[in-house]
Motif scaffolding. Sequence first.
Motif, short mmCIF file in Angstrom:
data_model
loop_
_atom_site.label_atom_id
_atom_site.label_comp_id
_atom_site.label_asym_id
_atom_site.label_seq_id
_atom_site.Cartn_x
_atom_site.Cartn_y
_atom_site.Cartn_z
N MET A 1 0.98 -1.19 0.54
CA MET A 1 0.18 0.53 0.03
C MET A 1 0.96 0.92 0.65
O MET A 1 0.59 1.96 -0.35
CB MET A 1 -0.63 -0.23 1.08
CG MET A 1 -2.23 -1.15 1.21
SD MET A 1 -2.91 -1.49 -0.06
CE MET A 1 -3.80 0.45 -0.49
N THR A 20 -12.56 -5.65 0.52
CA THR A 20 -11.80 -7.29 1.01
C THR A 20 -12.95 -7.65 1.42
O THR A 20 -13.85 -6.38 2.43
CB THR A 20 -11.47 -5.92 2.24
OG1 THR A 20 -10.74 -7.53 2.63
CG2 THR A 20 -11.92 -5.43 3.15
N TYR A 27 -6.69 -3.03 6.57
CA TYR A 27 -6.36 -1.47 5.79
C TYR A 27 -7.17 -0.85 6.43
O TYR A 27 -6.07 1.03 6.14
CB TYR A 27 -7.57 -1.72 4.70
CG TYR A 27 -6.75 -2.61 3.40
CD1 TYR A 27 -5.78 -1.98 2.92
CD2 TYR A 27 -7.77 -4.27 3.23
CE1 TYR A 27 -5.61 -2.97 1.60
CE2 TYR A 27 -7.44 -4.74 2.23
CZ TYR A 27 -5.98 -4.69 1.88
OH TYR A 27 -6.12 -5.48 0.78
#
Length: 55
Positions: A1, A20, A27
């Motif tokens: 990321m 997701t 995240y």
Amino acid sequence: MQVLFSHPELQGFRRWMLATRDAHGLYRQVGFTSLAAPERFMEKWDPDIYRRGQS
């Protein structure tokens, strides 16, 4: 990321979105949150699009 977030051609985005099934906690660690206004978002989903395209 980190590579995505720091890529020069991806700077200046107002919103990043992802989907997701089970990695919400992962995240969240990089700044993602639940949608602020989920009632504004819609989707058109076709799970078989790739299978129909094959001959």
